[in-house]
Scaffold this active site. Structure first.
Site, short mmCIF file in Angstrom:
data_model
loop_
_atom_site.label_atom_id
_atom_site.label_comp_id
_atom_site.label_asym_id
_atom_site.label_seq_id
_atom_site.Cartn_x
_atom_site.Cartn_y
_atom_site.Cartn_z
N TYR A 60 34.89 29.30 71.16
CA TYR A 60 35.32 27.93 70.83
C TYR A 60 36.71 27.91 70.18
CZ TYR A 60 30.74 26.03 71.94
OH TYR A 60 29.62 25.62 72.61
N ALA B 252 39.74 27.25 71.14
CA ALA B 252 40.60 26.08 71.39
C ALA B 252 40.10 24.88 70.58
CB ALA B 252 40.63 25.76 72.88
N TYR B 253 38.79 24.72 70.53
CA TYR B 253 38.18 23.62 69.79
C TYR B 253 38.40 23.78 68.29
CZ TYR B 253 34.31 20.76 67.87
OH TYR B 253 33.55 19.87 67.16
N VAL B 254 38.13 24.98 67.79
CA VAL B 254 38.27 25.24 66.35
C VAL B 254 39.71 24.99 65.89
CG1 VAL B 254 38.15 27.05 64.58
CG2 VAL B 254 36.37 26.91 66.33
N LYS C 125 40.44 21.25 65.86
CA LYS C 125 39.77 20.56 64.74
C LYS C 125 40.45 20.88 63.41
CE LYS C 125 37.05 17.92 66.62
NZ LYS C 125 36.94 16.50 66.29
#
Ligand SMILES: NC(=O)c1ccc[n+]([C@@H]2O[C@H](COP(=O)([O-])OP(=O)(O)OC[C@H]3O[C@@H](n4cnc5c(N)ncnc54)[C@H](O)[C@@H]3O)[C@@H](O)[C@H]2O)c1
Length: 246
Positions: free
Chosen positions: A148, A150-152, A155
């Site tokens: 994750y 890219a997501y982390v 965010k």
């Protein structure tokens, strides 16, 4: 009478999941709610109407600043202002960092911090003197999560945006806060298998999924309501004790 009577709210990504719960909670407290999503929002509009509230939706690709500007202008045209902005929508690529394409890497940033900044910029003139912004962060910012990246990273950038805007906009009478939810939404369920869901639930102090409306939405009602005018730059954990950070 609700604590948000007469207020106008925008909630991004509210066609489903956590955003839908937030939209319902705000509408039931009296706010008129505008839903920006790529998916049709007929169900949430029907639920708001059934509860005696008022909502409106339009297709908006939040990655495109011109679409964001047009959406905000349409809301102002319809209801005169924007008092509350909830940057909830997200889309992200999942997979090993070393295998991510440029587009994969960009997706989380485009729908997360960049889209949030587009909406904040477009809403700022209307939010002055009493407006509220709530951004959606993630507990994965603290500990990371394999697959994750890219997501982390996206965010974490939302966290920075929240703190920086809270500093800048306090003098304009605007509070800017964030929440970290946990809810078995459509998005979460499509990303995790049954075993992973069980593993996440085991880590929580309160061992159940958050309810998008009654657990997450009601806390957002507090942050955008009259009791939170002195609360800014903070992150409220709405994750059953799953992550501990601020
Ligand atoms: N569900 C959780 O447990 C959890 C945990 C931590 C953080 N969050 C955060 O909460 C928020 C909501 O999460 P969710 O689980 O409900 O997600 P979800 O995937 O179920 O819903 C996301 C919504 O965003 C919309 N969207 C995606 N790309 C868009 C675009 N380009 N333009 C307009 N709309 C777009 C989708 O259509 C969808 O309705 C996200 O910001 C997420 O990072 C959720």
């Amino acid at each position: 009478m609700g604590t948000l009577d007469g207020r106008v709210a925008i909630v991004t990504g509210a066609a489903r999941g956590v955003g839908r719960g937030i939209a319902l909670a705000l509408a039931k407290e009296g706010a008129r709610v505008a839903v920006a999503d790529l998916l049709p929002a007929d169900d949430v509009l029907a639920d708001v109407a059934a509860a005696g509230g008022e909502a409106w939706a339009a297709t908006c690709d939040i990655r495109v600043s011109a679409e964001v500007d047009a959406f905000v202008a349409a809301v102002v045209d319809r209801w005169g202002t924007v008092d509350v902005l909830v940057n909830n929508a997200i889309a992200t690529a999942i997979g090993p960092l070393n295998e991510m394409s440029d587009d994969d890497l960009m997706l989380g940033f485009a729908t997360g911090p960049l889209a949030s900044a587009y909406f904040m910029r477009a809403c700022h003139p209307h939010l002055r003197d009493g407006g509220r912004v709530v951004n959606l962060r993630s507990g994965t910012e603290q500990n990371g999560m394999p697959g994750y990246a890219a997501y982390v990273a996206a965010k974490a950038a939302v966290g920075g945006l929240t703190r920086a805007a809270a500093r800048e906009w306090g003098r304009d009478g605007i509070t800017v806060n964030a929440v970290v939810p946990f809810a078995l939404s459509e998005g979460t369920l499509s990303a995790l298998d049954e075993q992973q869901v069980a593993g996440v639930l085991r880590q929580l102090s309160v061992r159940r999924s958050g309810d998008p409306e009654t657990d997450i939405g009601r806390a957002v009602v507090y942050l955008v309501g009259p009791d939170a005018s002195y609360v800014t730059g903070t992150t409220l954990m709405l994750d059953g004790g799953g992550a501990f950070f601020s």
